[in-house]
Design an enzyme around this catalytic site. Structure first.
Site, PDB file in Angstrom:
ATOM      1  N   ASN A   1       0.827  -1.203   0.000  1.00  0.00           N
ATOM      2  CA  ASN A   1       0.000   0.000   0.000  1.00  0.00           C
ATOM      3  C   ASN A   1       0.867   1.261   0.000  1.00  0.00           C
ATOM      4  O   ASN A   1       1.842   1.351   0.749  1.00  0.00           O
ATOM      5  CB  ASN A   1      -0.899   0.022   1.238  1.00  0.00           C
ATOM      6  CG  ASN A   1      -1.934  -1.084   1.188  1.00  0.00           C
ATOM      7  OD1 ASN A   1      -2.899  -1.001   0.440  1.00  0.00           O
ATOM      8  ND2 ASN A   1      -1.713  -2.142   1.962  1.00  0.00           N
TER       9      ASN A   1
ATOM     10  N   GLU B   1     -12.274  -7.943  -2.470  1.00  0.00           N
ATOM     11  CA  GLU B   1     -11.730  -7.792  -1.117  1.00  0.00           C
ATOM     12  C   GLU B   1     -12.755  -8.222  -0.080  1.00  0.00           C
ATOM     13  O   GLU B   1     -13.959  -8.137  -0.307  1.00  0.00           O
ATOM     14  CB  GLU B   1     -11.398  -6.322  -0.843  1.00  0.00           C
ATOM     15  CG  GLU B   1     -10.202  -5.768  -1.576  1.00  0.00           C
ATOM     16  CD  GLU B   1      -9.861  -4.369  -1.053  1.00  0.00           C
ATOM     17  OE1 GLU B   1     -10.763  -3.516  -0.974  1.00  0.00           O
ATOM     18  OE2 GLU B   1      -8.691  -4.156  -0.715  1.00  0.00           O
TER      19      GLU B   1
HETATM   20  P1  C2E Z   1      -6.749  -2.137   2.710  1.00  0.00           P
HETATM   21  O1  C2E Z   1      -5.636  -1.839   1.827  1.00  0.00           O
HETATM   22  O2  C2E Z   1      -8.113  -2.164   2.106  1.00  0.00           O
HETATM   23  O3  C2E Z   1      -6.398  -3.466   3.412  1.00  0.00           O
HETATM   24  C1  C2E Z   1      -7.315  -4.437   3.627  1.00  0.00           C
HETATM   25  C2  C2E Z   1      -7.863  -4.347   5.002  1.00  0.00           C
HETATM   26  O4  C2E Z   1      -9.013  -5.206   5.106  1.00  0.00           O
HETATM   27  C3  C2E Z   1      -6.889  -4.844   6.060  1.00  0.00           C
HETATM   28  O5  C2E Z   1      -7.133  -4.134   7.235  1.00  0.00           O
HETATM   29  C4  C2E Z   1      -7.312  -6.294   6.261  1.00  0.00           C
HETATM   30  O6  C2E Z   1      -6.958  -6.803   7.517  1.00  0.00           O
HETATM   31  C5  C2E Z   1      -8.815  -6.172   6.123  1.00  0.00           C
HETATM   32  N1  C2E Z   1      -9.442  -7.415   5.701  1.00  0.00           N
HETATM   33  C6  C2E Z   1      -8.915  -8.393   4.944  1.00  0.00           C
HETATM   34  N2  C2E Z   1      -9.805  -9.368   4.740  1.00  0.00           N
HETATM   35  C7  C2E Z   1     -10.922  -9.002   5.398  1.00  0.00           C
HETATM   36  C8  C2E Z   1     -12.214  -9.629   5.570  1.00  0.00           C
HETATM   37  O7  C2E Z   1     -12.514 -10.680   5.064  1.00  0.00           O
HETATM   38  N3  C2E Z   1     -13.113  -8.961   6.327  1.00  0.00           N
HETATM   39  C9  C2E Z   1     -12.816  -7.776   6.928  1.00  0.00           C
HETATM   40  N4  C2E Z   1     -13.743  -7.191   7.665  1.00  0.00           N
HETATM   41  N5  C2E Z   1     -11.618  -7.160   6.784  1.00  0.00           N
HETATM   42  C10 C2E Z   1     -10.690  -7.786   6.006  1.00  0.00           C
HETATM   43  P2  C2E Z   1      -5.947  -3.467   7.990  1.00  0.00           P
HETATM   44  O8  C2E Z   1      -4.790  -4.346   7.986  1.00  0.00           O
HETATM   45  O9  C2E Z   1      -6.494  -2.991   9.286  1.00  0.00           O
HETATM   46  O10 C2E Z   1      -5.603  -2.250   7.082  1.00  0.00           O
HETATM   47  C11 C2E Z   1      -6.450  -1.174   6.982  1.00  0.00           C
HETATM   48  C12 C2E Z   1      -5.973  -0.240   5.964  1.00  0.00           C
HETATM   49  O11 C2E Z   1      -4.758   0.380   6.367  1.00  0.00           O
HETATM   50  C13 C2E Z   1      -5.637  -0.872   4.643  1.00  0.00           C
HETATM   51  O12 C2E Z   1      -6.788  -1.089   3.936  1.00  0.00           O
HETATM   52  C14 C2E Z   1      -4.732   0.140   4.034  1.00  0.00           C
HETATM   53  O13 C2E Z   1      -5.489   1.126   3.422  1.00  0.00           O
HETATM   54  C15 C2E Z   1      -4.034   0.728   5.244  1.00  0.00           C
HETATM   55  N6  C2E Z   1      -2.683   0.170   5.329  1.00  0.00           N
HETATM   56  C16 C2E Z   1      -2.304  -1.008   5.869  1.00  0.00           C
HETATM   57  N7  C2E Z   1      -0.977  -1.152   5.755  1.00  0.00           N
HETATM   58  C17 C2E Z   1      -0.493  -0.054   5.120  1.00  0.00           C
HETATM   59  C18 C2E Z   1       0.805   0.356   4.696  1.00  0.00           C
HETATM   60  O14 C2E Z   1       1.831  -0.326   4.853  1.00  0.00           O
HETATM   61  N8  C2E Z   1       0.914   1.560   4.074  1.00  0.00           N
HETATM   62  C19 C2E Z   1      -0.188   2.328   3.840  1.00  0.00           C
HETATM   63  N9  C2E Z   1      -0.026   3.457   3.211  1.00  0.00           N
HETATM   64  N10 C2E Z   1      -1.423   1.957   4.220  1.00  0.00           N
HETATM   65  C20 C2E Z   1      -1.578   0.764   4.855  1.00  0.00           C
HETATM   66 CA    CA Z   2      -4.780  -2.304   0.216  1.00  0.00          CA
HETATM   67 CA    CA Z   3      -8.796  -2.213   0.161  1.00  0.00          CA
END
Ligand code: C2E
Ligand code: CA
Ligand code: CA
Length: 752
Positions: free
Chosen positions: A582, A704
């Site tokens: 990301n 997703e």
């Molecule tokens: P994202 O890129 O849309 O990442 C997917 C998010 O959805 C992740 O949350 C993941 O844990 C969650 N997810 C995956 N499968 C499911 C599912 O089946 N059901 C539900 N309810 N959730 C699911 P996470 O890890 O909390 O990340 C949230 C957001 O934070 C990410 O959304 C992304 O936008 C951001 N993010 C995470 N890591 C990074 C990074 O290294 N850099 C940047 N810039 N943003 C990050």
């Molecule tokens: Ca993502």
């Molecule tokens: Ca996403």
């Protein structure tokens, strides 16, 4: 080359000889010298072309006119009176010339005209009293002659006034001195001539004094024209001391001089008819008084205006002319003291810092000005920024608190309508530095009966933070629960700073992206994890925006990329899977971004084809067209190395499809919101449309947030092969994923 000095010396010596040999301007030598001066002046004027051109030639014509008379009168015995006309015509010519020069140096203002008239009337009074009246009174001239003489006297006075003005306006130089002296000599000579004329009861006599005077005039003028600096000397103004230093005391002395002398004269010359004697001085004194009153009134008004200007500046922002922080605080305090209910908006422009940094401060100022105009328009026309709100219906007070922060104090009833209008209006495109710029505003809304201004401000500030955190481009009303969130926010910011500094507390988790038909893992998404020193896990959805806000995302993003590529290298080599990272909008806007990514690939040895960069659509929508183009170029460069670009959270932003088409993309990640109720008919149709759209744009769709078998089977049915979600795997640490990959490689792929 001091030709002008040689000329002055030589011609001056000759003139002296001429004056001794044939006094009274008679004789050929005198005429020859005069003609010689005219010739020299004419040639010099043509050669040097001194500026202002017209003025110089007018001055020259004045000399020609009077010289013509002198030569004619001396050459023709018993010459008729009309031949002396040149002595009269030289006045308008010289005066106009002087006037043009003075105007060029220092444009006339009504104040300066008044000053000049006061001086002129003062001179007129003295002239009348001491020269003209005694002369006319005693001479017994014919009425027509008397009028003619008076007219010349008036011309003399006007010329003297102009000379004074020019002397005060022009910067001192030899040329200026010569021109002033030549015109000064002319006035004196003519005045003397009049006296002689009147004394001789209308007979034309050229005295030796007049002859020398006219010769000197011509000589000095020719020398001025010859001077090497003649070209520009009369264009240079003396440094102005401004109009405030008017010598008021001098004016008062001047105005008292006339009446005082009049009284003295009446007392001393008791014999003469006091009424005729007094009429002209009385009129002049009256005129002087009027001019003085006008002038003093003007000086007073200027001072009052200056006072107002200073007072305004002390309370207003220089750029936008809105109230400044001091006036804002005191107005708010007045409202509190009056125990009225306060309505307060604090407005912050989202991403203003980026505009200021990339386009420069002048562009930033331009944007702030436009924003302040929209603020005025929204808060209602006729808003007197800076006015104290009146009891009953206070008008809104608009203020700039500094930087890109604005505030409005208004009636609580209109608060939310105004906030909504402002959010709408401030999000319209801005035209800055010739480009279109998009920027939005976040607003904190506060109303109530605070005890101090600080309480109101803090409330609005906390609401503003909440608006920013909720995604900007909106307003949030303050309520006490926000305060706790605010405290937590500040704490988190501090913890992130410390963690980035010490490189502790962060870890990468990886969530598999699978093929729904075979459940084979084709890729993993790198998801950042943060654990506070107390051991609490914070979601990236919470801490990533905070890291962006406090300027840490660059460092953090670089670390993520390095870590993800390092981990993925082994998995790619062993199992051929890719890694998805990301990338925040702020990282993308960094011009060095592409270079940094390529450097990481080189260091880790991961091939470009194994890396996918994920960007959110909202990032691009809020950027300007130019900025998007810039980002597109950067992404296109990376794609040339095999790196793929994915658009994240598709469907949650408000991007237009036409807009997506302009970007270099490979993968479309369809947001969880679309997948959630995919089993229902309507959502299924919508999802199918999105998948077809992706295919039509040659993008690979990825679903997703797949959590159930039902959802997975619909995906298979719609042939959206790639998916990600808790059903298949949760995000996990690198060692866990490595173990999972090994295990999958050992057992043949099973159909889920
Ligand atoms: P994202 O890129 O849309 O990442 C997917 C998010 O959805 C992740 O949350 C993941 O844990 C969650 N997810 C995956 N499968 C499911 C599912 O089946 N059901 C539900 N309810 N959730 C699911 P996470 O890890 O909390 O990340 C949230 C957001 O934070 C990410 O959304 C992304 O936008 C951001 N993010 C995470 N890591 C990074 C990074 O290294 N850099 C940047 N810039 N943003 C990050
Ligand atoms: Ca993502
Ligand atoms: Ca996403």
């Amino acid at each position: 080359m001091r030709i002008w000095l040689w000329f002055l010396g030589g011609a001056g010596a000759l003139s002296t000889v001429a004056a001794i040999v044939a006094p009274g301007g008679k004789g050929a030598l005198n005429s020859a010298i005069l003609l010689g001066c005219l010739a020299v002046a004419a040639i010099a004027l043509r050669r040097q072309r001194p500026e202002p051109r017209v003025a110089w030639w007018l001055l020259f014509s004045g000399v020609v006119a009077s010289t013509a008379s002198t030569i004619a009168l001396s050459a023709v015995p018993n010459a008729p009176e009309e031949m002396g006309a040149g002595y009269f015509f030289c006045y308008p010519l010289t005066a106009t010339g002087l006037w043009l020069i003075a105007r060029r140096l220092r444009p006339w203002s009504s104040t300066r005209i008044l000053d000049a008239s006061i001086i002129l009337i003062g001179i007129a009074q003295l002239t009348w009293l001491f020269v003209l009246y005694p002369l006319l009174h005693r001479s017994g001239l014919k009425p027509l002659d008397a009028i003619g003489v008076s007219l010349i006297a008036v011309c003399d006075m006007v010329t003297v006034a102009l000379l004074l003005r020019l002397a005060l306006a022009v910067r001192r130089s030899a040329v200026a001195l010569l021109v002033l002296a030549s015109a000064g000599v002319m006035v004196c000579t003519d005045a003397f001539y009049i006296v002689k004329y009147v004394a001789g009861r209308g007979a034309i006599v050229i005295s030796s004094f007049s002859a020398v005077g006219w010769l000197t005039w011509a000589l000095l003028f020719a020398a001025a024209a010859l001077h090497p600096e003649a070209r520009t000397a009369l264009l240079r103004a003396r440094k102005s001391r401004g109009d405030y230093g008017t010598p008021i005391a001098g004016f008062i002395a001047l105005s008292l001089l006339g009446p005082g002398l009049l009284v003295a004269d009446l007392v001393l010359r008791r014999g003469v008819d006091p009424w005729r004697h007094a009429l002209v001085p009385a009129v002049l004194t009256g005129a002087l008084m009027v001019a003085m009153v006008l002038r003093l009134g003007r000086a007073l008004r200027d001072r009052v205006r200056l006072q107002q200007e200073l007072a305004f500046r002390a309370q207003h922002d220089v750029l936008t002319a809105l109230a400044n922080r001091e006036l804002f605080r005191s107005s708010l305090q007045e409202e509190i003291d009056a125990q009225r209910e306060i309505g307060l908006l604090i407005i912050d422009l989202d991403g203003f810092k980026d505009v200021n940094d990339t386009l420069g401060h002048p562009a930033g100022d331009e944007l702030l000005l436009t924003a302040s105009e929209r603020l005025r328009a929204c808060a209602g026309s006729g808003t007197r920024s800076g006015a104290t709100p009146e009891a009953g219906a206070p008008e809104p007070l608009l203020a700039r608190l500094g930087g890109d922060e604005f505030a409005v104090v208004c009636r609580p009833e209109v608060l939310e309508d105004l906030a909504a209008a402002l959010v709408r209006e401030l999000a319209l495109p801005y035209r800055v530095a010739g480009r279109e710029q998009r920027i939005s505003a976040s607003i904190g809304v506060y109303s109530g009966h605070p005890v101090t201004t600080g309480e109101a401000l803090q409330g609005a500030d906390i609401a503003l933070y909440a608006a920013k955190e909720a995604g900007r481009n909106r307003f949030v009303r303050y309520h006490p629960a926000l305060r706790e969130a605010h405290v937590a926010h500040t704490l988190l910011a501090d913890q992130l700073r410390a963690a980035v500094e010490s490189k502790t507390g962060f870890a990468m988790h990886y969530q598999p992206v699978v093929d729904v038909h075979t459940t084979r893992i084709t890729a993993v998404e790198a998801l950042l994890r943060f654990t506070t020193p107390e051991g609490n896990a914070v979601s990236p959805a919470v801490f990533v925006p905070v890291a962006e806000e406090i300027g840490l995302i660059g460092k953090l993003g670089a670390w993520v990329l390095e870590q993800a590529c390092t981990d993925a290298k082994a998995w790619h080599d062993a199992h051929g899977i890719s890694v998805t990272v990301n990338v925040s909008g702020r990282q993308l806007r960094n011009p060095a971004f592409a270079d940094e990514v390529l450097a990481v690939l080189k260091r880790t040895g991961l091939p470009g084809a194994a890396l996918v960069l994920e960007i959110t659509e909202t990032v691009l929508v809020t950027a300007s067209l130019e900025e998007t183009a810039e980002v597109s170029r950067r992404l296109a460069r990376l794609r040339a190395f095999g790196i793929r670009i994915a658009i994240d959270d598709f469907g949650t932003g408000y991007s237009s499809l036409a807009y997506l088409r302009t970007l270099p993309l490979d993968v479309l990640k369809i947001d969880r919101a679309f997948v959630h109720r995919i089993e229902e008919r309507q959502d299924k149709a919508l999802f199918r449309a999105v998948v077809e759209l992706a295919r039509s744009m040659f993008l690979t769709p990825v679903a997703e947030g797949v959590e159930t078998q039902g959802q997975a089977s619909v995906l298979r049915e719609l042939d959206c092969a790639l998916a990600q979600g808790f059903l298949f795997a949760r995000p996990m640490p690198a060692p866990t994923l490595a173990a999972l990959l090994e295990e999958r490689a050992a057992t043949p792929a099973a159909v889920a």
